[in-house]
Design a protein around this motif. Structure first.
Motif, PDB file in Angstrom:
ATOM      1  N   TRP B  34     -19.845  24.161  22.451  1.00  0.00           N
ATOM      2  CA  TRP B  34     -20.891  23.140  22.380  1.00  0.00           C
ATOM      3  C   TRP B  34     -20.510  21.998  23.314  1.00  0.00           C
ATOM      4  N   TYR B  35     -21.468  21.663  24.211  1.00  0.00           N
ATOM      5  CA  TYR B  35     -21.297  20.553  25.149  1.00  0.00           C
ATOM      6  C   TYR B  35     -22.417  19.547  24.910  1.00  0.00           C
ATOM      7  N   ARG B  36     -22.140  18.301  25.286  1.00  0.00           N
ATOM      8  CA  ARG B  36     -23.210  17.329  25.400  1.00  0.00           C
ATOM      9  C   ARG B  36     -23.261  16.859  26.849  1.00  0.00           C
ATOM     10  N   LEU B  55     -12.351  27.564  14.872  1.00  0.00           N
ATOM     11  CA  LEU B  55     -12.898  26.348  15.453  1.00  0.00           C
ATOM     12  C   LEU B  55     -11.786  25.610  16.178  1.00  0.00           C
ATOM     13  N   GLN B  56     -12.102  25.175  17.406  1.00  0.00           N
ATOM     14  CA  GLN B  56     -11.172  24.402  18.206  1.00  0.00           C
ATOM     15  C   GLN B  56     -11.826  23.078  18.587  1.00  0.00           C
ATOM     16  N   ILE B  57     -11.025  22.033  18.624  1.00  0.00           N
ATOM     17  CA  ILE B  57     -11.545  20.714  18.958  1.00  0.00           C
ATOM     18  C   ILE B  57     -11.615  20.551  20.464  1.00  0.00           C
ATOM     19  N   GLY B  58     -12.723  19.992  20.926  1.00  0.00           N
ATOM     20  CA  GLY B  58     -12.900  19.744  22.348  1.00  0.00           C
ATOM     21  C   GLY B  58     -12.481  18.334  22.727  1.00  0.00           C
ATOM     22  N   ASP B  59     -13.158  17.799  23.713  1.00  0.00           N
ATOM     23  CA  ASP B  59     -12.786  16.491  24.262  1.00  0.00           C
ATOM     24  C   ASP B  59     -13.467  15.314  23.568  1.00  0.00           C
TER      25      ASP B  59
END
Lengths: 109, 114
Positions: B34-36, B55-59
């Motif tokens: 998932w990107y914004r 689930l992995q945490i992004g930036d």
């Protein structure tokens, strides 16, 4: 952190002309991808490069990991080339993809 | 042809609202993202997953939860939406993280938080 500097932020072209987009990287990247967001908002894959150059129709991309940059050349621009182009660079560890801010390209008749 | 489908295409909610964005891929890909996308920032990674239950945490994970219920389905959850989360959200899938596989994107969900 890893930075991707994309330029220009906007570009206006007349049909039939060409230009280049560029992404500079602050660290050594393993690969780069180029995408175009079209008028419907969809992101379309254009290229994936781990080195060298690739060409697809009127588009050509180059990636130099050592010199820390990638380019996307548009030649003989057509109206349907309008859109926002993004580069995305893959870190050397291969676990992160960092996007540039995009280049808004407008091709005019 | 790889297919990533997002829903809804547009969503309006109020501050404090509860929102779920859905993504389904029919590529049999392991990785989903998932990107914004916001003007001046390009695409920023919120969360990603390499398989069902992972689930992995992004930036930029703050304010977002995500859940990967199956290999095909990845959901982004905003339990207390804020105006700063007004954005264009993209889901993507890939066979591998990095490597020679490219990302395949959905068409995006435009979220407005009033």
């Amino acid at each position: 952190g890893d930075q991707v500097e994309q330029s220009p932020s906007a570009l206006s072209l007349h049909e039939g002309t060409g230009s280049a987009l560029r992404c500079n990287f602050t660290t050594t990247m393993r690969a780069v991808q180029w995408f175009r967001k079209n008028s419907r908002g969809s992101l379309i894959n254009l290229f994936y490069l781990a080195s060298g150059t690739k060409e697809n129709g009127r588009l050509k991309s180059a990636f130099d990991s050592k010199e820390r940059y990638s380019t996307l050349h548009i030649r003989d621009a057509q109206l349907e080339d309008s859109g926002t182009y993004f580069c995305a660079a893959e870190s050397s560890a291969g676990n992160k993809l960092t996007f540039g801010i995009g280049t808004r390209v407008l091709v005019r008749p | 042809e790889a297919a990533v489908t997002q829903s809804p295409r547009n969503k309006v909610t109020v501050t404090g609202g509860n929102v779920t964005l859905s993504c389904r891929q029919t590529n049999s890909h392991n990785y989903m993202y998932w990107y914004r996308q916001d003007t001046g920032h390009g695409l920023r990674l919120i969360h990603y997953s390499y398989g069902a239950g992972n689930l992995q945490i992004g930036d930029v994970p703050d304010g977002y939860k995500a859940t990967r219920t199956t290999q095909e389905d990845f959901f982004l959850l905003l339990e207390l939406a804020s105006p700063s989360q007004t954005s264009l959200y993209f889901c993507a899938s890939s066979e591998k993280l990095g490597g020679t596989e490219t990302l395949y994107f959905g068409s995006g969900t435009r979220l407005t938080v009033l």
